[in-house]
Scaffold this active site. Structure first.
Site, PDB file in Angstrom:
ATOM      1  N   ASN A 194       0.880  -1.182   0.000  1.00  0.00           N
ATOM      2  CA  ASN A 194       0.000   0.000   0.000  1.00  0.00           C
ATOM      3  C   ASN A 194       0.914   1.227   0.000  1.00  0.00           C
ATOM      4  OD1 ASN A 194      -1.858   2.010   0.391  1.00  0.00           O
ATOM      5  ND2 ASN A 194      -2.229   1.517   2.552  1.00  0.00           N
ATOM      6  N   LYS A 218       0.097   4.336  -0.286  1.00  0.00           N
ATOM      7  CA  LYS A 218      -0.516   5.550   0.285  1.00  0.00           C
ATOM      8  C   LYS A 218      -0.233   6.747  -0.642  1.00  0.00           C
ATOM      9  CE  LYS A 218       0.348   3.405   4.703  1.00  0.00           C
ATOM     10  NZ  LYS A 218       0.238   3.496   6.134  1.00  0.00           N
ATOM     11  N   HIS A 255      -9.350   1.071   4.672  1.00  0.00           N
ATOM     12  CA  HIS A 255      -8.061   1.207   5.349  1.00  0.00           C
ATOM     13  C   HIS A 255      -8.247   2.116   6.572  1.00  0.00           C
ATOM     14  CE1 HIS A 255      -3.955   2.421   6.198  1.00  0.00           C
ATOM     15  NE2 HIS A 255      -3.584   1.302   5.591  1.00  0.00           N
ATOM     16  N   GLU A 288      -6.637   4.502   7.727  1.00  0.00           N
ATOM     17  CA  GLU A 288      -6.462   5.950   7.478  1.00  0.00           C
ATOM     18  C   GLU A 288      -7.711   6.538   6.832  1.00  0.00           C
ATOM     19  OE1 GLU A 288      -2.743   5.559   5.414  1.00  0.00           O
ATOM     20  OE2 GLU A 288      -1.821   4.902   7.293  1.00  0.00           O
ATOM     21  N   GLU A 333      -5.447  -5.303  10.250  1.00  0.00           N
ATOM     22  CA  GLU A 333      -4.415  -4.296  10.490  1.00  0.00           C
ATOM     23  C   GLU A 333      -4.726  -3.539  11.785  1.00  0.00           C
ATOM     24  OE1 GLU A 333      -2.284  -3.114   6.619  1.00  0.00           O
ATOM     25  OE2 GLU A 333      -4.024  -1.832   6.850  1.00  0.00           O
ATOM     26  N   GLY A 349       2.393   1.885  10.646  1.00  0.00           N
ATOM     27  CA  GLY A 349       3.347   2.980  10.544  1.00  0.00           C
ATOM     28  C   GLY A 349       4.018   3.350  11.852  1.00  0.00           C
ATOM     29  N   SER A 407       3.348  -2.518  10.268  1.00  0.00           N
ATOM     30  CA  SER A 407       4.808  -2.530  10.491  1.00  0.00           C
ATOM     31  C   SER A 407       5.455  -3.864  10.091  1.00  0.00           C
ATOM     32  CB  SER A 407       5.137  -2.173  11.947  1.00  0.00           C
ATOM     33  OG  SER A 407       4.715  -0.846  12.219  1.00  0.00           O
TER      34      SER A 407
HETATM   35  C1  PEP Z   1      -0.636  -0.063   5.766  1.00  0.00           C
HETATM   36  O1  PEP Z   1      -0.604   1.066   5.330  1.00  0.00           O
HETATM   37  O2  PEP Z   1      -1.593  -0.803   5.465  1.00  0.00           O
HETATM   38  C2  PEP Z   1       0.443  -0.521   6.625  1.00  0.00           C
HETATM   39  C3  PEP Z   1       0.341  -1.690   7.162  1.00  0.00           C
HETATM   40  O3  PEP Z   1       1.513   0.344   6.822  1.00  0.00           O
HETATM   41  P1  PEP Z   1       2.927  -0.013   7.505  1.00  0.00           P
HETATM   42  O4  PEP Z   1       3.394  -1.319   6.908  1.00  0.00           O
HETATM   43  O5  PEP Z   1       3.821   1.126   7.137  1.00  0.00           O
HETATM   44  O6  PEP Z   1       2.694  -0.144   8.963  1.00  0.00           O
END
Ligand code: PEP
Length: 251
Positions: free
Chosen positions: A9, A11, A95, A97, A167, A173, A212
């Site tokens: 992803n 973003k 997601h 966000e 997630e 992040g 992460s």
């Molecule tokens: C994500 O944006 O779905 C995500 C898991 O980000 P990160 O791997 O940076 O934590």
């Protein structure tokens, strides 16, 4: 047997030129992944969807969001027919966000999932609890509501072929990835919920862990029976890191 899936992803990162460069460099990577029974895909910004698809037609390409309506007075939005016109038939829905910054709800996600089903597209439906909910021991309650309300009214075939990503918001992040035990517990729980609703579709639906994920920890998740792959943000941006993720998924 469910095929493993690694999804990046991106973003709001990468210009078209940068996206194109990654896509070209990923041509060999995709062959390598395929030879090891791993599907790989990326979700660039809307502006780069076509660029990436053309530069590497074999890479799965997903939009990061879509609207449920085909057209209308929705300034700044993108519809499913617009994505299909570009040859894009995967979309990330819900997601965290989008849920926290753009007020996405289980109900709005459900409308989008129903629209994707009507258009025979593939969603990656994201679920996950906040830190506050995690600390209050409410993870399963939250996941249950997100799963049941998100999937409400969807057909069995569509659910069999969709992807669900667990997630935890506190891990996205932040560098604080969930343990493999937590990932397995919640991915297994999601599978149980799907089983209650759709019977053996639960054996087919792919459930990813995200939060992460890095080359150093991806393998741990893949050892878990209910984790079929990873949704990765930061560590998917550089092609070298993406390659290491694939290599470590195989080990
Ligand atoms: C994500 O944006 O779905 C995500 C898991 O980000 P990160 O791997 O940076 O934590």
């Amino acid at each position: 047997m469910r095929r493993k899936l690694l999804f990046g992803n991106w973003k709001m990162n990468k210009t078209q030129a940068e996206s194109k460069e990654f896509a070209k460099e990923s041509i060999e990577l995709r062959k390598f992944a395929l030879a090891n029974d791993i599907d790989i895909g990326v979700a660039p910004v809307y502006l780069s969807l076509e660029t990436v698809r053309k530069a590497n037609p074999d890479l799965i390409v997903a939009a990061q969001n879509c609207h449920f309506a085909d057209h209308g007075a929705f300034t700044g939005e993108i519809s499913i027919p617009m994505l299909l016109e570009l040859g894009v038939n995967w979309v990330i829905i819900g997601h965290s966000e989008r849920r926290s910054y753009y007020a996405e709800t289980n109900e709005s996600c459900n409308k989008k999932l129903l629209a994707l089903e009507a258009n025979k597209m593939t969603p990656i439906y994201c679920v996950g609890e906040t830190l506050e909910q995690f600390e209050a021991g409410k993870t399963k309650e939250v996941i249950k509501a997100q799963t049941l309300e998100g999937l409400n009214g969807l057909g069995k075939e569509f659910v069999s072929n969709m992807v669900i990503a667990y997630e935890p918001v506190w891990s996205i992040g932040t560098g604080k990835n969930a343990s493999k035990e937590i990932a397995e517990d919640i991915c297994g729980y999601i599978r149980e919920l799907v089983h209650e609703l759709y019977g053996d579709a639960a054996d087919k639906v792919r459930i990813l862990y995200g939060g992460s994920v890095k080359p150093e920890n991806v393998h741990d998740y893949l050892t878990q029976p209910n984790v079929d792959g990873a949704l990765v943000g930061g560590a998917s941006l550089k092609v070298d890191s993406f390659r290491q993720l694939i290599e470590n998924m195989i080990k």
